[in-house]
Design a protein around this motif. Structure first.
Motif, mmCIF file in Angstrom:
data_model
loop_
_atom_site.group_PDB
_atom_site.id
_atom_site.type_symbol
_atom_site.label_atom_id
_atom_site.label_comp_id
_atom_site.label_asym_id
_atom_site.label_seq_id
_atom_site.Cartn_x
_atom_site.Cartn_y
_atom_site.Cartn_z
ATOM 1 N N GLU A 163 0.945 -1.335 -0.033
ATOM 2 C CA GLU A 163 0.151 0.047 0.043
ATOM 3 C C GLU A 163 0.974 1.210 -0.021
ATOM 4 N N PRO A 164 0.206 2.365 -0.332
ATOM 5 C CA PRO A 164 0.972 3.745 -0.166
ATOM 6 C C PRO A 164 1.649 4.035 1.122
ATOM 7 N N ALA A 165 2.668 4.694 1.143
ATOM 8 C CA ALA A 165 3.449 4.950 2.365
ATOM 9 C C ALA A 165 2.385 5.710 3.346
ATOM 10 N N THR A 166 2.777 5.125 4.772
ATOM 11 C CA THR A 166 1.999 5.893 5.522
ATOM 12 C C THR A 166 2.639 7.030 6.489
ATOM 13 N N GLY A 167 4.132 6.995 6.121
ATOM 14 C CA GLY A 167 4.926 8.053 7.111
ATOM 15 C C GLY A 167 5.325 7.626 8.592
ATOM 16 N N ASN A 168 4.691 6.398 8.899
ATOM 17 C CA ASN A 168 4.825 5.952 10.094
ATOM 18 C C ASN A 168 6.055 4.909 10.366
ATOM 19 N N GLY A 169 6.826 4.729 9.362
ATOM 20 C CA GLY A 169 8.322 3.824 9.354
ATOM 21 C C GLY A 169 9.168 4.252 10.294
ATOM 22 N N VAL A 170 9.732 3.273 11.079
ATOM 23 C CA VAL A 170 10.604 3.848 11.950
ATOM 24 C C VAL A 170 11.854 2.867 12.039
ATOM 25 N N LEU A 171 12.827 3.185 12.605
ATOM 26 C CA LEU A 171 14.182 2.221 12.486
ATOM 27 C C LEU A 171 14.391 2.093 14.069
ATOM 28 N N THR A 172 14.887 0.777 14.531
ATOM 29 C CA THR A 172 15.380 0.700 15.845
ATOM 30 C C THR A 172 16.387 -0.477 15.847
ATOM 31 N N GLU A 173 17.288 -0.339 17.030
ATOM 32 C CA GLU A 173 18.177 -1.294 17.206
ATOM 33 C C GLU A 173 17.844 -2.397 17.950
ATOM 34 N N ASP A 174 16.600 -2.409 18.455
ATOM 35 C CA ASP A 174 15.902 -3.184 19.287
ATOM 36 C C ASP A 174 15.785 -4.650 18.545
ATOM 37 N N ILE A 175 16.398 -5.723 18.877
ATOM 38 C CA ILE A 175 16.272 -7.049 17.951
ATOM 39 C C ILE A 175 14.918 -7.729 18.318
ATOM 40 N N PHE A 217 10.068 0.373 23.158
ATOM 41 C CA PHE A 217 11.275 0.250 22.352
ATOM 42 C C PHE A 217 11.757 1.758 21.917
ATOM 43 N N GLU A 218 12.956 1.962 21.771
ATOM 44 C CA GLU A 218 13.729 3.110 21.244
ATOM 45 C C GLU A 218 13.980 3.244 19.629
ATOM 46 N N THR A 219 13.274 4.403 19.328
ATOM 47 C CA THR A 219 13.668 4.711 17.848
ATOM 48 C C THR A 219 14.879 4.864 17.452
ATOM 49 N N PHE A 220 15.352 4.675 16.387
ATOM 50 C CA PHE A 220 16.889 5.227 15.972
ATOM 51 C C PHE A 220 16.421 6.792 15.258
ATOM 52 N N ASP A 221 17.191 7.636 15.720
ATOM 53 C CA ASP A 221 17.381 9.002 15.225
ATOM 54 C C ASP A 221 18.063 9.078 14.048
ATOM 55 N N LEU A 222 17.439 9.361 12.848
ATOM 56 C CA LEU A 222 18.036 9.464 11.746
ATOM 57 C C LEU A 222 18.409 11.059 11.518
#
Length: 223
Positions: A163-175, A217-222
């Motif tokens: 589906e189209p982008a939501t803009g809510n994607g995040v990155l994390t180092e939390d495995i 969880f902690e998100t990774f700051d880009l």
């Protein structure tokens, strides 16, 4: 800052979305394609196309040397499906990593998946049973990149949606994190790792509103 980027896997899926994102940002993009099928669509975006096979090392050496500009960053979404006989996840990416080293590329961004390497515990036993053959190959590719000497970023998306982008994607180092994410949001996150502090990081990618299970969880700051 714009870069000269070599993209493998641009014919479909996340790779195609990355091509859209990169060209929209003004980067010079060269895409490796195995066939002519997607050439016209990519060239219409402004992408330069080189025909070659990631499973053929000589094709990759030629392709990286044939780019109109010296390559700053290689991005790979090369991957197979669980039912595939010969899976390109390790050999294709290994060949591309080795070619990038030989070409003096500055950075390599590899897209694998949650469940690879130390994130395997995030998967349910049922999911792991299906995906394990591919995940083993992806892990070998990740390790080859880490040991290559290249500056790298590894992005591990969760379950992919079209589906189209939501803009809510995040990155994390939390495995531990597991969830879904739209391919367009993965592409946005990958493009944002080019000029950020994500160097030599392994990051899981999910939509913060599509997690499987709820925990902090902690998100990774880009930024």
């Amino acid at each position: 800052m714009t870069s000269s980027i070599f993209l493998a896997g641009a014919s479909r899926g996340v790779g195609r979305e990355i091509a859209k994102c990169l060209t929209a940002q003004g980067h010079h993009v060269t895409a490796l394609l195995r066939s002519e099928a997607s050439r016209a669509e990519l060239e219409a975006m402004g992408v330069s196309v080189i025909i070659g096979d990631a499973m053929a090392p000589d094709d990759l050496k030629r392709a990286l040397g044939q780019s109109e500009k010296p390559i700053d960053v290689v991005i790979s979404t090369i991957g197979g499906l669980p039912q595939d006989g010969i899976k390109p996840d390790y050999p294709g990416n290994k060949n591309l990593i080795d070619a990038a080293v030989s070409a003096g590329v500055k950075k390599f961004i590899l897209v694998t998946s949650i469940g690879t390497g130390n994130s395997v515990s995030a998967l349910s036993p049922q999911t792991l049973a299906v995906l394990q053959p591919v995940l083993i190959e992806k892990d070998k590719a990740e390790q080859h990149l880490i040991n290559s000497g290249l500056t790298y970023t590894i992005v591990r998306p969760g379950g992919l949606k079209s589906e189209p982008a939501t803009g809510n994607g995040v990155l994390t180092e939390d495995i531990r994190i597991i969830g879904s994410i739209h391919r367009a949001d993965v592409a946005d996150l990958v493009c944002r790792t080019i000029n950020t502090r994500a160097d030599n990081k392994i990051l899981s990618a999910v939509d913060k509103n599509m997690l499987f299970g709820q925990f902090e969880f902690e998100t990774f700051d880009l930024s």
